[in-house]
Write a protein that holds these residues in place. Structure first.
Motif, mmCIF file in Angstrom:
data_model
loop_
_atom_site.group_PDB
_atom_site.id
_atom_site.type_symbol
_atom_site.label_atom_id
_atom_site.label_comp_id
_atom_site.label_asym_id
_atom_site.label_seq_id
_atom_site.Cartn_x
_atom_site.Cartn_y
_atom_site.Cartn_z
ATOM 1 N N MET A 56 0.830 -1.204 0.000
ATOM 2 C CA MET A 56 0.000 0.000 0.000
ATOM 3 C C MET A 56 0.872 1.265 0.000
ATOM 4 O O MET A 56 1.948 1.294 0.597
ATOM 5 C CB MET A 56 -0.919 0.023 1.220
ATOM 6 N N ASP A 57 0.367 2.301 -0.674
ATOM 7 C CA ASP A 57 1.057 3.591 -0.672
ATOM 8 C C ASP A 57 1.026 4.182 0.731
ATOM 9 O O ASP A 57 0.031 4.065 1.450
ATOM 10 C CB ASP A 57 0.383 4.551 -1.646
ATOM 11 N N GLY A 58 2.125 4.824 1.110
ATOM 12 C CA GLY A 58 2.200 5.450 2.422
ATOM 13 C C GLY A 58 2.546 4.502 3.546
ATOM 14 O O GLY A 58 2.508 4.884 4.718
ATOM 15 N N SER A 59 2.928 3.270 3.209
ATOM 16 C CA SER A 59 3.261 2.288 4.241
ATOM 17 C C SER A 59 4.723 2.409 4.659
ATOM 18 O O SER A 59 5.525 3.078 4.002
ATOM 19 C CB SER A 59 2.997 0.872 3.718
ATOM 20 N N TYR A 60 5.053 1.725 5.756
ATOM 21 C CA TYR A 60 6.440 1.696 6.198
ATOM 22 C C TYR A 60 7.321 1.023 5.141
ATOM 23 O O TYR A 60 8.467 1.425 4.928
ATOM 24 C CB TYR A 60 6.562 0.935 7.522
ATOM 25 N N GLY A 61 6.778 -0.006 4.499
ATOM 26 C CA GLY A 61 7.540 -0.699 3.457
ATOM 27 C C GLY A 61 7.891 0.220 2.305
ATOM 28 O O GLY A 61 9.012 0.190 1.788
ATOM 29 N N GLU A 62 6.935 1.044 1.884
ATOM 30 C CA GLU A 62 7.197 1.968 0.787
ATOM 31 C C GLU A 62 8.232 3.016 1.203
ATOM 32 O O GLU A 62 9.127 3.356 0.421
ATOM 33 C CB GLU A 62 5.910 2.660 0.350
ATOM 34 N N ALA A 63 8.121 3.512 2.436
ATOM 35 C CA ALA A 63 9.091 4.494 2.923
ATOM 36 C C ALA A 63 10.501 3.901 2.946
ATOM 37 O O ALA A 63 11.478 4.572 2.604
ATOM 38 C CB ALA A 63 8.696 4.971 4.321
ATOM 39 N N TYR A 64 10.591 2.630 3.318
ATOM 40 C CA TYR A 64 11.894 1.960 3.344
ATOM 41 C C TYR A 64 12.461 1.832 1.933
ATOM 42 O O TYR A 64 13.683 1.951 1.731
ATOM 43 C CB TYR A 64 11.748 0.597 4.001
ATOM 44 N N GLN A 65 11.594 1.602 0.947
ATOM 45 C CA GLN A 65 12.045 1.569 -0.437
ATOM 46 C C GLN A 65 12.670 2.900 -0.843
ATOM 47 O O GLN A 65 13.700 2.937 -1.520
ATOM 48 C CB GLN A 65 10.879 1.247 -1.380
ATOM 49 N N TYR A 66 12.044 4.004 -0.438
ATOM 50 C CA TYR A 66 12.577 5.324 -0.780
ATOM 51 C C TYR A 66 13.977 5.507 -0.198
ATOM 52 O O TYR A 66 14.873 6.064 -0.851
ATOM 53 C CB TYR A 66 11.663 6.433 -0.259
ATOM 54 N N VAL A 67 14.164 5.049 1.036
ATOM 55 C CA VAL A 67 15.481 5.141 1.677
ATOM 56 C C VAL A 67 16.509 4.340 0.884
ATOM 57 O O VAL A 67 17.642 4.787 0.653
ATOM 58 C CB VAL A 67 15.411 4.633 3.131
ATOM 59 N N LYS A 68 16.122 3.157 0.421
ATOM 60 C CA LYS A 68 17.058 2.319 -0.334
ATOM 61 C C LYS A 68 17.411 2.943 -1.685
ATOM 62 O O LYS A 68 18.558 2.822 -2.141
ATOM 63 C CB LYS A 68 16.483 0.912 -0.513
ATOM 64 N N TYR A 69 16.457 3.597 -2.320
ATOM 65 C CA TYR A 69 16.782 4.298 -3.565
ATOM 66 C C TYR A 69 17.831 5.379 -3.298
ATOM 67 O O TYR A 69 18.747 5.583 -4.106
ATOM 68 C CB TYR A 69 15.531 4.921 -4.177
ATOM 69 N N LEU A 70 17.700 6.076 -2.175
ATOM 70 C CA LEU A 70 18.695 7.077 -1.810
ATOM 71 C C LEU A 70 20.054 6.431 -1.598
ATOM 72 O O LEU A 70 21.079 6.934 -2.072
ATOM 73 C CB LEU A 70 18.257 7.817 -0.535
ATOM 74 N N TRP A 71 20.080 5.299 -0.908
ATOM 75 C CA TRP A 71 21.332 4.582 -0.690
ATOM 76 C C TRP A 71 21.970 4.187 -2.020
ATOM 77 O O TRP A 71 23.187 4.301 -2.190
ATOM 78 C CB TRP A 71 21.085 3.328 0.153
ATOM 79 N N VAL A 72 21.163 3.701 -2.950
ATOM 80 C CA VAL A 72 21.681 3.282 -4.256
ATOM 81 C C VAL A 72 22.364 4.442 -4.969
ATOM 82 O O VAL A 72 23.481 4.307 -5.488
ATOM 83 C CB VAL A 72 20.546 2.711 -5.136
ATOM 84 N N VAL A 73 21.709 5.591 -4.990
ATOM 85 C CA VAL A 73 22.278 6.766 -5.657
ATOM 86 C C VAL A 73 23.587 7.187 -4.986
ATOM 87 O O VAL A 73 24.588 7.457 -5.664
ATOM 88 C CB VAL A 73 21.267 7.929 -5.658
ATOM 89 N N VAL A 74 23.589 7.220 -3.668
ATOM 90 C CA VAL A 74 24.788 7.617 -2.929
ATOM 91 C C VAL A 74 25.925 6.632 -3.167
ATOM 92 O O VAL A 74 27.083 7.028 -3.403
ATOM 93 C CB VAL A 74 24.489 7.731 -1.421
ATOM 94 N N LEU A 75 25.631 5.346 -3.126
ATOM 95 C CA LEU A 75 26.666 4.322 -3.316
ATOM 96 C C LEU A 75 27.240 4.346 -4.728
ATOM 97 O O LEU A 75 28.446 4.168 -4.921
ATOM 98 C CB LEU A 75 26.090 2.940 -3.002
ATOM 99 N N LEU A 76 26.393 4.569 -5.726
ATOM 100 C CA LEU A 76 26.888 4.698 -7.099
ATOM 101 C C LEU A 76 27.815 5.903 -7.233
ATOM 102 O O LEU A 76 28.883 5.821 -7.850
ATOM 103 C CB LEU A 76 25.719 4.831 -8.072
ATOM 104 N N VAL A 81 33.355 8.254 -7.641
ATOM 105 C CA VAL A 81 34.372 9.199 -7.168
ATOM 106 C C VAL A 81 35.628 8.452 -6.715
ATOM 107 O O VAL A 81 36.752 8.828 -7.064
ATOM 108 C CB VAL A 81 33.818 10.058 -6.012
ATOM 109 N N ALA A 82 35.443 7.383 -5.947
ATOM 110 C CA ALA A 82 36.586 6.643 -5.416
ATOM 111 C C ALA A 82 37.402 5.990 -6.519
ATOM 112 O O ALA A 82 38.632 5.974 -6.473
ATOM 113 C CB ALA A 82 36.104 5.589 -4.419
ATOM 114 N N ARG A 83 36.723 5.433 -7.509
ATOM 115 C CA ARG A 83 37.408 4.726 -8.590
ATOM 116 C C ARG A 83 37.706 5.615 -9.797
ATOM 117 O O ARG A 83 38.392 5.207 -10.716
ATOM 118 C CB ARG A 83 36.535 3.554 -9.069
ATOM 119 N N ARG A 84 37.106 6.834 -9.771
ATOM 120 C CA ARG A 84 37.156 7.705 -10.951
ATOM 121 C C ARG A 84 36.615 6.930 -12.162
ATOM 122 O O ARG A 84 37.142 7.037 -13.277
ATOM 123 C CB ARG A 84 38.580 8.219 -11.208
ATOM 124 N N SER A 85 35.585 6.155 -11.893
ATOM 125 C CA SER A 85 34.938 5.349 -12.927
ATOM 126 C C SER A 85 33.548 5.921 -13.161
ATOM 127 O O SER A 85 32.573 5.503 -12.547
ATOM 128 C CB SER A 85 34.842 3.884 -12.477
#
Length: 247
Positions: A56-76, A81-85
């Protein structure tokens, strides 16, 4: 060496002698499992409030997905930057689109608007709204996949395997987000199937996105060394180079 053999090697390499990565994987996936179990328990007992349902929209599960998308962008970005790749940066717009689409229901809204038009049509068992949603997702994928393809062509053999692994993970994510969603649309009037397929769709997306996070954590652990990959047999030079993560 085939692509599948290389990907299998990558899977074995993921946790080899990497206790920190194992712990992070346990935490990231553990939250998914906890949210999934809460969903199942409360849905068996009664009609759970939306906030406890992963489908369901607005659930804790959906909010956790948003956090993981942020993690993915940051990790990429950190790996680039670290590898200059800068090749892997091509994935950032696609994951940002996934976030925006998930948060603001882009393909659902466009599909609904399309279905409301007098000239709207579907294909076979796929109704106008589902067809509109598929069309939007297809166009978006084409747009955001283009820079990834260009980056892959220009990448070295080892970075190419990172691209291939991400393609495999994203393809699995799309199986749940698109194919299971289409099947789900055929059974909205059958309560048990509606609830079951909705859970499979969204919980599957949660687990796959967590695997993306774990993989990106792993390549960042060895970011100062050569990326994990098996050299492309077509481009492999006579000089043997150490594999990413090798001691």
């Amino acid at each position: 060496m085939s692509v599948f053999t290389a990907l299998a090697h990558e899977g074995k390499w993921l946790f080899r002698n990497q206790r920190s990565v194992v712990l992070i994987a346990a935490m990231v996936l553990g939250v998914d499992v906890a949210l999934g179990l809460i969903h199942v328990v409360v849905m068996v007992g009664w009609d759970a409030p939306n906030v406890l349902r992963v489908d369901m929209d607005g659930s804790y599960g959906e909010a956790y997905q948003y956090v993981k998308y942020l993690w993915v962008v940051v990790l990429l970005a950190m790996f680039a930057v670290a590898r200059r790749s800068w090749s892997v940066v091509a994935w950032i717009p696609l994951f940002l689109y996934f976030f925006v689409d998930d948060a603001f229901m882009v393909h659902e809204i466009v599909g609904f608007v399309y279905a409301m038009q007098p000239w709207a049509f579907g294909i076979g068992p796929i109704g106008p709204q589902s067809f509109g949603e598929l069309a939007v997702s297809g166009v978006a994928l084409l747009v955001f996949a283009t820079p990834i393809v260009i980056a892959y062509v220009k990448a070295d053999a080892r970075t190419r395997l990172i691209h291939r692994t991400l393609v495999l993970l994203v393809a699995t994510l799309l199986v749940f987000a698109v194919l299971v969603d289409i099947v789900h649309s055929f059974f909205l009037d059958i309560r048990l199937l509606d609830r079951s397929l909705g859970f499979i769709e969204d919980f599957g997306e949660m687990v796959v996105l967590s695997l993306v996070v774990v993989y990106l954590v792993r390549i960042n652990v060895d970011a100062k060394r050569l990326p994990a990959a098996i050299a492309d047999p077509i481009r492999r030079s006579r000089r043997t180079q150490p594999a990413f993560g090798a001691s």
